[in-house]
Scaffold this motif. Structure first.
Motif, PDB file in Angstrom:
ATOM      1  N   HIS A  43       0.829  -1.222   0.000  1.00 13.24           N
ATOM      2  CA  HIS A  43       0.000   0.000   0.000  1.00 13.24           C
ATOM      3  C   HIS A  43       0.855   1.261   0.000  1.00 13.24           C
ATOM      4  O   HIS A  43       0.476   2.271  -0.605  1.00 13.24           O
ATOM      5  CB  HIS A  43      -0.965   0.001   1.190  1.00 13.24           C
TER       6      HIS A  43
ATOM      7  N   ASP B 105      -3.604  -2.321  -7.053  1.00  8.09           N
ATOM      8  CA  ASP B 105      -4.257  -3.137  -6.021  1.00  8.09           C
ATOM      9  C   ASP B 105      -5.553  -3.686  -6.614  1.00  8.09           C
ATOM     10  O   ASP B 105      -6.417  -2.912  -7.018  1.00  8.09           O
ATOM     11  CB  ASP B 105      -4.548  -2.212  -4.823  1.00  8.09           C
TER      12      ASP B 105
ATOM     13  N   HIS C 159     -11.581  -3.965  -2.021  1.00  9.82           N
ATOM     14  CA  HIS C 159     -11.670  -2.748  -1.205  1.00  9.82           C
ATOM     15  C   HIS C 159     -11.030  -1.549  -1.906  1.00  9.82           C
ATOM     16  O   HIS C 159     -11.296  -0.411  -1.569  1.00  9.82           O
ATOM     17  CB  HIS C 159     -11.077  -2.964   0.201  1.00  9.82           C
TER      18      HIS C 159
HETATM   19 MN    MN Z   1      -5.694  -2.345  -0.658  1.00 11.72          MN
END
Ligand code: MN
Length: 191
Positions: free
Chosen positions: A74, A157, A161
């Motif tokens: 992240h 990613d 989410h």
């Molecule tokens: Mn993520």
């Protein structure tokens, strides 16, 4: 070592409409914060008390690996974006991309195909080996090219989410949209 939530170099609404303020607030402020809290709770009393994220990722497994991997992944993800991003890479990286995939557009297509084809949760990566040779990797869950001895350069990613609030189930649309905010100067500096 106490791990901290990475500070974003842009405002929470700065990447709109590609990534909404709400997604940034959940993804950075809640999901990533949880990985940071988890790792800080898991590491005391283990051999990783003085280790940095890269070392932990290379030498751990299980919950410690998952949370350390998610923090580093992240950090790389959020720091590679800019509201003034987009366009194409330059210099040595651009040359290597052309040499590997024929053109930047071809590379983008291959990268998106890897991202949409990754079953379940994970990350699609552009990575380099020690000789600068490039490859695209599909890594499940918290996977990172570091575990294969490769240098992570760019990552999207593909956990739900990351895009569900903005794109619902349309992962491919999210991947296509992310090119508009990639700061290639940051990606080039990792090469
Ligand atoms: Mn993520």
């Amino acid at each position: 070592m106490k791990f901290e939530l990475v500070q974003l170099p842009y405002a929470a609404d700065a990447l709109e409409p590609v990534i909404s303020k709400q997604t940034i607030e959940f993804h950075h402020g809640k999901h990533l914060q949880t990985y940071v809290n988890n790792l800080n709770n898991l590491v005391p009393g283990t051999k990783f008390e003085a280790a940095d994220l890269e070392t932990i990722i290379k030498e751990s497994d299980g919950a410690i690996f998952n949370n350390a991997g998610q923090i580093l992944n992240h950090n790389l993800y959020f720091l590679q974006f800019s509201p003034t991003g987009g366009g194409k890479p330059d210099g040595q990286l651009a040359k290597a991309i052309d040499a590997t995939w024929g053109s930047f557009e071809n590379f983008q297509k291959e990268f998106e195909t890897a991202g949409t084809g990754l079953f379940g949760s994970g990350w699609v990566w552009l990575a380099a080996d020690n000789d600068g040779k490039l490859s695209i990797l599909k890594e499940p869950n918290a996977g990172n090219p570091l575990t294969k001895g490769l240098k992570p350069l760019l990552t999207f990613d593909v956990w739900e989410h990351a895009y569900y609030l903005d794109f619902q189930n349309r992962r491919a649309d999210q991947l296509k949209s992310l090119w508009n905010i990639v700061d290639w100067k940051v990606v080039e500096s990792r090469y």
